[in-house]
Design a protein around this motif. Structure first.
Motif, PDB file in Angstrom:
ATOM      1  N   THR A  53       0.993  -1.223  -0.052  1.00 43.44           N
ATOM      2  CA  THR A  53       0.032   0.196   0.151  1.00 43.44           C
ATOM      3  C   THR A  53       0.928   1.267   0.109  1.00 43.44           C
ATOM      4  OG1 THR A  53      -1.834  -1.249   1.236  1.00 43.44           O
ATOM      5  CG2 THR A  53      -1.616   1.305   1.326  1.00 43.44           C
ATOM      6  N   GLN A  54       1.879   1.423   0.669  1.00 44.25           N
ATOM      7  CA  GLN A  54       2.727   2.425   0.960  1.00 44.25           C
ATOM      8  C   GLN A  54       3.423   2.751  -0.420  1.00 44.25           C
ATOM      9  OE1 GLN A  54       2.829   4.879   2.984  1.00 44.25           O
ATOM     10  NE2 GLN A  54       1.047   3.940   4.098  1.00 44.25           N
ATOM     11  N   LEU A  55       4.087   1.662  -1.093  1.00 41.62           N
ATOM     12  CA  LEU A  55       4.762   1.530  -2.126  1.00 41.62           C
ATOM     13  C   LEU A  55       3.465   2.284  -3.487  1.00 41.62           C
ATOM     14  CD1 LEU A  55       6.804   0.918  -4.621  1.00 41.62           C
ATOM     15  CD2 LEU A  55       5.667  -1.291  -4.800  1.00 41.62           C
ATOM     16  N   LEU A  56       2.251   1.591  -3.564  1.00 38.43           N
ATOM     17  CA  LEU A  56       1.208   2.382  -4.379  1.00 38.43           C
ATOM     18  C   LEU A  56       1.110   3.745  -4.168  1.00 38.43           C
ATOM     19  CD1 LEU A  56      -0.671  -0.771  -5.175  1.00 38.43           C
ATOM     20  CD2 LEU A  56       1.107   0.261  -6.684  1.00 38.43           C
ATOM     21  N   ALA A  57       0.933   4.090  -2.641  1.00 40.38           N
ATOM     22  CA  ALA A  57       0.535   5.429  -2.190  1.00 40.38           C
ATOM     23  C   ALA A  57       1.717   6.542  -2.581  1.00 40.38           C
ATOM     24  CB  ALA A  57       0.302   5.602  -0.886  1.00 40.38           C
ATOM     25  N   SER A  58       2.778   5.915  -2.605  1.00 40.03           N
ATOM     26  CA  SER A  58       4.333   6.987  -2.918  1.00 40.03           C
ATOM     27  C   SER A  58       4.075   7.294  -4.409  1.00 40.03           C
ATOM     28  CB  SER A  58       5.582   6.084  -2.370  1.00 40.03           C
ATOM     29  OG  SER A  58       5.393   6.058  -1.056  1.00 40.03           O
TER      30      SER A  58
END
Length: 123
Positions: A53-58
């Protein structure tokens, strides 16, 4: 379907999560996501808590592509078809896609065809 009165309560469903202060930037992975989304389907897999999730949010916050990104956060219970498609439609609307109306709150094969056409026509 999601109504205007529901929207303010559900804003977090459509907001890209903020990065935690301990987030490590992974430019190589961000580049791979950018490359992947140019194809027909991109699947990000990993163990729970691995940072998907953090990868895609970044990636979404970095605006690595020149088209809008629709973000939808799903939880247990959101897999019910009316709920799921309601969120998909609202997420696409919020990203600027002119989504066809759902007749009677029921998602049909015809609606999905019109939805696919609307997404395809969107720059």
């Amino acid at each position: 379907m999601i109504t205007d009165s529901d929207s303010s309560l559900l804003t977090s469903k459509f907001a890209v999560p903020e990065a935690p202060p301990f987030m490590v930037t992974r430019p190589g992975l961000l580049d791979r996501v950018t490359e992947g989304v140019r194809g027909p389907v991109t699947v990000i897999t990993g163990l729970a808590g691995s940072g998907k999730t953090q990868l895609l949010a970044s990636w979404a916050r970095a605006a690595a592509v020149d088209w809008p990104v629709a973000w939808i956060t799903l939880e247990n219970g959101d897999e019910q078809l009316p709920t799921f498609w309601g969120y998909v439609v609202e997420g696409l609307r919020r990203s600027g896609v002119e989504v066809p109306a759902v007749t009677g709150g029921v998602v049909t094969r015809g609606f999905l065809g019109r939805l696919a056409g609307a997404v395809e026509e969107h720059p």
